[in-house]
Write a protein that holds these residues in place. Structure first.
Motif, PDB file in Angstrom:
ATOM      1  N   GLU A   1       0.880  -1.163  -0.090  1.00  0.00           N
ATOM      2  CA  GLU A   1       0.140   0.075  -0.153  1.00  0.00           C
ATOM      3  C   GLU A   1       0.957   1.381  -0.165  1.00  0.00           C
ATOM      4  O   GLU A   1       1.856   1.265   0.463  1.00  0.00           O
ATOM      5  CB  GLU A   1      -1.022  -0.109   1.145  1.00  0.00           C
ATOM      6  CG  GLU A   1      -1.848  -1.100   1.189  1.00  0.00           C
ATOM      7  CD  GLU A   1      -2.793  -1.232   2.290  1.00  0.00           C
ATOM      8  OE1 GLU A   1      -2.749  -0.126   3.115  1.00  0.00           O
ATOM      9  OE2 GLU A   1      -3.538  -2.204   2.514  1.00  0.00           O
ATOM     10  N   ALA A   2       0.250   2.240  -0.581  1.00  0.00           N
ATOM     11  CA  ALA A   2       0.923   3.652  -0.721  1.00  0.00           C
ATOM     12  C   ALA A   2       1.289   4.267   0.574  1.00  0.00           C
ATOM     13  O   ALA A   2       2.251   5.062   0.740  1.00  0.00           O
ATOM     14  CB  ALA A   2       0.416   4.364  -1.816  1.00  0.00           C
ATOM     15  N   GLY A   3       0.621   4.028   1.695  1.00  0.00           N
ATOM     16  CA  GLY A   3       0.284   4.632   2.847  1.00  0.00           C
ATOM     17  C   GLY A   3       1.543   4.132   3.697  1.00  0.00           C
ATOM     18  O   GLY A   3       1.769   4.614   5.010  1.00  0.00           O
ATOM     19  N   TYR A   4       2.278   3.045   3.268  1.00  0.00           N
ATOM     20  CA  TYR A   4       3.398   2.504   4.180  1.00  0.00           C
ATOM     21  C   TYR A   4       4.469   3.442   4.187  1.00  0.00           C
ATOM     22  O   TYR A   4       5.125   4.175   3.453  1.00  0.00           O
ATOM     23  CB  TYR A   4       4.014   0.999   3.367  1.00  0.00           C
ATOM     24  CG  TYR A   4       5.462   0.635   4.145  1.00  0.00           C
ATOM     25  CD1 TYR A   4       5.081  -0.081   5.319  1.00  0.00           C
ATOM     26  CD2 TYR A   4       6.572   0.844   3.610  1.00  0.00           C
ATOM     27  CE1 TYR A   4       6.076  -0.438   6.168  1.00  0.00           C
ATOM     28  CE2 TYR A   4       7.427   0.243   4.228  1.00  0.00           C
ATOM     29  CZ  TYR A   4       7.343  -0.440   5.666  1.00  0.00           C
ATOM     30  OH  TYR A   4       8.496  -0.829   5.905  1.00  0.00           O
ATOM     31  N   SER A   5       5.002   3.559   5.647  1.00  0.00           N
ATOM     32  CA  SER A   5       5.856   4.369   5.863  1.00  0.00           C
ATOM     33  C   SER A   5       7.112   3.813   6.691  1.00  0.00           C
ATOM     34  O   SER A   5       7.115   3.057   7.637  1.00  0.00           O
ATOM     35  CB  SER A   5       5.505   5.415   7.176  1.00  0.00           C
ATOM     36  OG  SER A   5       6.697   6.235   7.433  1.00  0.00           O
ATOM     37  N   LEU A   6       8.326   3.519   5.571  1.00  0.00           N
ATOM     38  CA  LEU A   6       9.294   2.850   6.003  1.00  0.00           C
ATOM     39  C   LEU A   6      10.032   3.186   7.611  1.00  0.00           C
ATOM     40  O   LEU A   6      10.504   2.647   8.463  1.00  0.00           O
ATOM     41  CB  LEU A   6      10.336   2.902   5.002  1.00  0.00           C
ATOM     42  CG  LEU A   6      11.785   2.240   5.275  1.00  0.00           C
ATOM     43  CD1 LEU A   6      11.540   0.851   5.539  1.00  0.00           C
ATOM     44  CD2 LEU A   6      12.691   2.555   4.311  1.00  0.00           C
TER      45      LEU A   6
END
Length: 96
Positions: free
Chosen positions: A68-73
Motif C-alpha cells: 500500500e502507498a500509505g506504508y512508511s518505512l
C-alpha cells in the motif's frame, strides 16, 4: 511477560529493517519517542508500551506486505527501535 518475549522472538521481518532498527537503538529515548509513537501524554510502562508497539507494528507490517502507498518505512523502523528498547527494560523470563 514471557509471552511478550515470545511474540517479539517470533517476528520475521526483512533483515534490512532489523539492521536499521539495531543501528538506531542507541539514539532511542523512551520519553520522547514513546509519546510520539503511542500518541499518549505520558510514556507507559515497558510491558504496556511493548504491547501497544507490537499492535501498531503488526498493522504497519500488513501495510508493507500489501504494498500500500500509505506504508512508511521510517515509522516502521521507529516502531522496531522502540520495541527493541522496551524489550530491554523488561525482566528476563526464567531460563532466558
Amino acid at each position: 511477560m514471557s509471552e511478550l518475549f515470545s511474540l517479539v522472538a517470533e517476528l520475521r521481518r526483512p533483515r534490512l529493517l532489523i539492521r536499521a532498527a539495531r543501528a538506531g537503538l542507541q539514539e532511542y529515548n523512551r520519553n520522547r519517542d514513546l509519546k510520539r509513537l503511542t500518541r499518549l501524554a505520558d510514556a507507559p510502562s515497558p510491558d504496556r508500551a511493548l504491547r501497544l508497539l507490537i499492535e501498531e507494528e503488526a498493522r504497519i507490517e500488513a501495510t508493507r506486505k500489501a504494498g500500500e502507498a500509505g506504508y512508511s518505512l521510517s515509522r516502521h523502523i521507529e516502531l522496531l527501535i522502540a520495541m527493541m528498547g522496551e524489550l530491554r527494560l523488561l525482566p528476563r523470563p526464567n531460563g532466558a
